[in-house]
Scaffold this motif. Structure first.
Motif, PDB file in Angstrom:
ATOM      1  N   ALA A 333       0.469  -1.105   0.035  1.00 36.56           N
ATOM      2  CA  ALA A 333       0.007  -0.054  -0.023  1.00 36.56           C
ATOM      3  C   ALA A 333       0.641   0.965   0.231  1.00 36.56           C
ATOM      4  CB  ALA A 333      -0.780  -0.220   0.834  1.00 36.56           C
ATOM      5  N   CYS A 334       0.616   2.111  -0.531  1.00 40.36           N
ATOM      6  CA  CYS A 334       1.187   3.528  -0.882  1.00 40.36           C
ATOM      7  C   CYS A 334       0.196   4.519   0.427  1.00 40.36           C
ATOM      8  CB  CYS A 334       1.339   4.106  -2.305  1.00 40.36           C
ATOM      9  SG  CYS A 334      -0.136   5.160  -2.377  1.00 40.36           S
ATOM     10  N   LEU A 335       1.112   5.405   0.182  1.00 41.28           N
ATOM     11  CA  LEU A 335       0.639   6.506   1.381  1.00 41.28           C
ATOM     12  C   LEU A 335      -0.690   7.313   0.944  1.00 41.28           C
ATOM     13  CD1 LEU A 335       3.726   8.919   1.864  1.00 41.28           C
ATOM     14  CD2 LEU A 335       3.141   6.931   3.500  1.00 41.28           C
ATOM     15  N   THR A 420      -7.543   0.374  -6.835  1.00 38.96           N
ATOM     16  CA  THR A 420      -7.481   1.299  -8.105  1.00 38.96           C
ATOM     17  C   THR A 420      -7.282   2.196  -7.379  1.00 38.96           C
ATOM     18  OG1 THR A 420      -9.777   2.250  -7.368  1.00 38.96           O
ATOM     19  CG2 THR A 420      -9.931  -0.053  -8.625  1.00 38.96           C
ATOM     20  N   CYS A 421      -5.892   2.659  -6.815  1.00 41.24           N
ATOM     21  CA  CYS A 421      -5.402   3.498  -6.202  1.00 41.24           C
ATOM     22  C   CYS A 421      -4.521   4.303  -7.497  1.00 41.24           C
ATOM     23  CB  CYS A 421      -4.519   3.134  -5.350  1.00 41.24           C
ATOM     24  SG  CYS A 421      -3.292   4.583  -4.412  1.00 41.24           S
ATOM     25  N   VAL A 422      -4.519   5.676  -7.634  1.00 40.43           N
ATOM     26  CA  VAL A 422      -4.116   6.181  -8.574  1.00 40.43           C
ATOM     27  C   VAL A 422      -2.592   6.726  -8.191  1.00 40.43           C
ATOM     28  CG1 VAL A 422      -4.459   8.467  -7.422  1.00 40.43           C
ATOM     29  CG2 VAL A 422      -4.424   8.450  -9.475  1.00 40.43           C
ATOM     30  N   VAL A 423      -2.140   6.171  -7.395  1.00 37.66           N
ATOM     31  CA  VAL A 423      -1.171   6.213  -7.341  1.00 37.66           C
ATOM     32  C   VAL A 423      -0.576   4.608  -7.906  1.00 37.66           C
ATOM     33  CG1 VAL A 423       1.223   6.390  -5.509  1.00 37.66           C
ATOM     34  CG2 VAL A 423      -0.166   8.158  -5.655  1.00 37.66           C
ATOM     35  N   CYS A 424      -0.806   3.443  -6.654  1.00 38.04           N
ATOM     36  CA  CYS A 424       0.329   2.122  -6.510  1.00 38.04           C
ATOM     37  C   CYS A 424      -0.610   1.108  -7.452  1.00 38.04           C
ATOM     38  CB  CYS A 424       0.357   2.095  -5.904  1.00 38.04           C
ATOM     39  SG  CYS A 424      -0.623   1.404  -4.119  1.00 38.04           S
ATOM     40  N   SER A 425      -1.694   1.388  -8.262  1.00 32.40           N
ATOM     41  CA  SER A 425      -2.478   0.346  -9.024  1.00 32.40           C
ATOM     42  C   SER A 425      -1.889   0.403  -9.983  1.00 32.40           C
ATOM     43  CB  SER A 425      -3.959   0.243  -8.540  1.00 32.40           C
ATOM     44  OG  SER A 425      -4.119   1.449  -9.041  1.00 32.40           O
TER      45      SER A 425
HETATM   46 ZN   LIG Z   1      -2.354   3.819  -3.083  1.00 34.07          ZN
END
Ligand SMILES: [Zn+2]
Ligand SMILES: [Zn+2]
Length: 450
Positions: A333-335, A420-425
């Motif tokens: 998981a990202c921040l 569906t995270c905008v950073v880490c997916s």
């Molecule tokens: Zn993320």
């Protein structure tokens, strides 16, 4: 050194989907190309396994693809400026597999075919045997490293013949092994923020045998930093912190290469100086710089350790003394997933002093936060041990650690990824390389930022 970089998940999925005991199998990978010191890093974005009807010929010792399978993939690569990797298997070959004369012939034809269609690449060939893999630039003898990044950073095919280990590292080679020590010496490590925690990180990395650094910090040493800035002395007040960090590295490892950038990671140039590194330590104390490094890590598939120390007081007493160290890397998981970035604070930190003065929602800088070298050292050491677990196979599983100094406890935890995270997916920045914009300021004039 050219590199082909997979997320751990993609690599395992590719291996699984290509496994066929009898016949050779093929796939085509689409990569995002990141230029890197006279070479390139190819970030695997998309995997297309050849379905049964995509083969013109397929048996135990050969596999030839139909042009109808290759052409649309090549067209899309040209349109998006991607590179391609042609993957095939030798299901019978033990040890590190070797490309055959027929492979070389086929690759030359493919490279010609891609040249005519303006798929500039660099394009590559990847070969899987029963146990190992080998890769090279398409149609050449130039080998390329193959890496996976996730809970660990592994070099699954190492084309380098350099195996030198320095005598000073003898005691840790007994723990890590000569191969891992050698890998440390060839890595380029970026440290963002070389203040309270960053200066300790830099010192430990230099002792460990890291020989290539990119250091980013815009601050000058202040008198009030001297209680915790490792390597600094009273006469350094007014000197850029990156210069102190560079001096510290050179005292420990005179042969080390240091790129010291006195600038903010919020600015495009400084942020982009990090896209070619192999690992990042995020040691800043602002949310905006964390937001930049968080995205950079996933977008460019560079594992990063983010860390922070926090002391909160109220009603005349210390309420909480805590610290956090966590790996930001594909599969973790990202921040943003963890809601650790406040968009309003990030927005304000990106502002210039003048913009901030005009912002009706800006609540002021507040009092300076308390800071103590012992807490910084505790968190830095936890971060460095985690780094060794990620890159040098130190047997330690923790990828997120929370320290509570008041209880006296370090606890390992893990956070859930937002699918569906905008950073880490894959729906977001993951592996997009330079196709996506980093959330940075682009300086257009000495005085104007936008
Ligand atoms: Zn993320
Ligand atoms: Zn072959």
């Amino acid at each position: 050194m050219n590199e082909l970089v997979f997320t751990e998940e993609d690599y395992l999925s590719l291996l699984h989907r290509l496994s066929d005991d009898k016949f050779e199998s093929c796939a085509i990978l689409t990569t995002s190309i990141v230029p890197k010191h006279r070479s390139a890093r190819m970030l695997v974005q998309q995997i297309q396994i050849a379905p049964p009807d995509a083969y013109r010929k397929r048996n135990t010792s050969a596999a030839i693809l139909e042009p109808a399978f290759i052409v649309p993939i090549a067209k899309a690569a040209r349109k998006n400026g991607n590179g391609l990797v042609f993957v095939h298997t030798h299901p019978w070959e033990l040890g590190v597999p070797s490309f055959s004369a027929i492979d070389s012939q086929g690759e030359k034809l493919l490279q010609e075919f891609l040249g005519k269609r303006d798929v500039a690449g660099p394009n590559a060939a990847l070969l899987f045997g029963k146990e190992h893999c080998r890769a090279r630039l398409l149609g050449t003898d130039t080998e390329i490293n193959v890496l996976t990044v996730g809970a660990t950073r592994q070099v699954v095919f190492d084309s380098s013949s350099q195996k030198h280990v320095r005598q000073v590292h003898d005691r840790q080679v007994r723990l890590l092994g000569a191969e891992a020590q050698n890998r440390l010496g060839r890595m380029v490590v970026g440290v963002v923020g070389v203040g309270g925690t960053g200066s300790i990180i830099v010192q430990q990395l230099a002792h460990l045998g890291i020989e290539n650094f990119v250091l980013v910090d815009h601050d000058l040493v202040e008198g009030t930093n001297l209680n915790r800035l490792v390597g600094a002395q009273p006469s350094d007040v007014g000197t850029p912190k990156v210069n102190i960090a560079e001096r510290q590295v050179k005292l420990i490892a005179p042969h080390a290469q240091v790129t010291a950038i006195q600038g903010s990671v919020l600015d495009s140039d400084a942020a982009h100086s990090l896209v070619g590194v192999d690992f990042i330590f995020c040691c800043t104390d602002t949310q905006a710089s964390r937001a930049v490094v968080n995205q950079l890590a996933y977008q460019y598939l560079i594992p990063c350790i983010d860390m922070g120390v926090s002391i909160t007081s109220g009603d005349g007493a210390i309420q909480r003394i805590s610290g956090r160290v966590q790996l930001l890397s594909p599969g973790h998981a990202c921040l943003t997933c963890q809601d650790l970035l406040d968009s309003n604070i990030v927005r304000q930190e990106f502002m210039t002093t003048e913009q901030r003065a005009q912002d009706p929602y800006f609540i002021g800088e507040g009092e300076p936060q308390p800071a103590v070298i012992s807490l910084n050292s505790t968190m830095s050491s936890l971060a460095i041990t985690m780094f060794l677990a990620v890159v040098a196979e130190l047997p330690s599983k923790a990828r997120q650690l929370n320290y509570d100094a008041m209880i006296g406890r370090v606890r390992s935890s893990s956070a859930t990824r937002y699918p569906t995270c905008v950073v880490c997916s894959r729906y977001g920045a993951l592996g997009r390389g330079k196709e996506w914009r980093l959330p940075v300021r682009i300086v257009v004039d000495d005085n104007i930022s936008k």
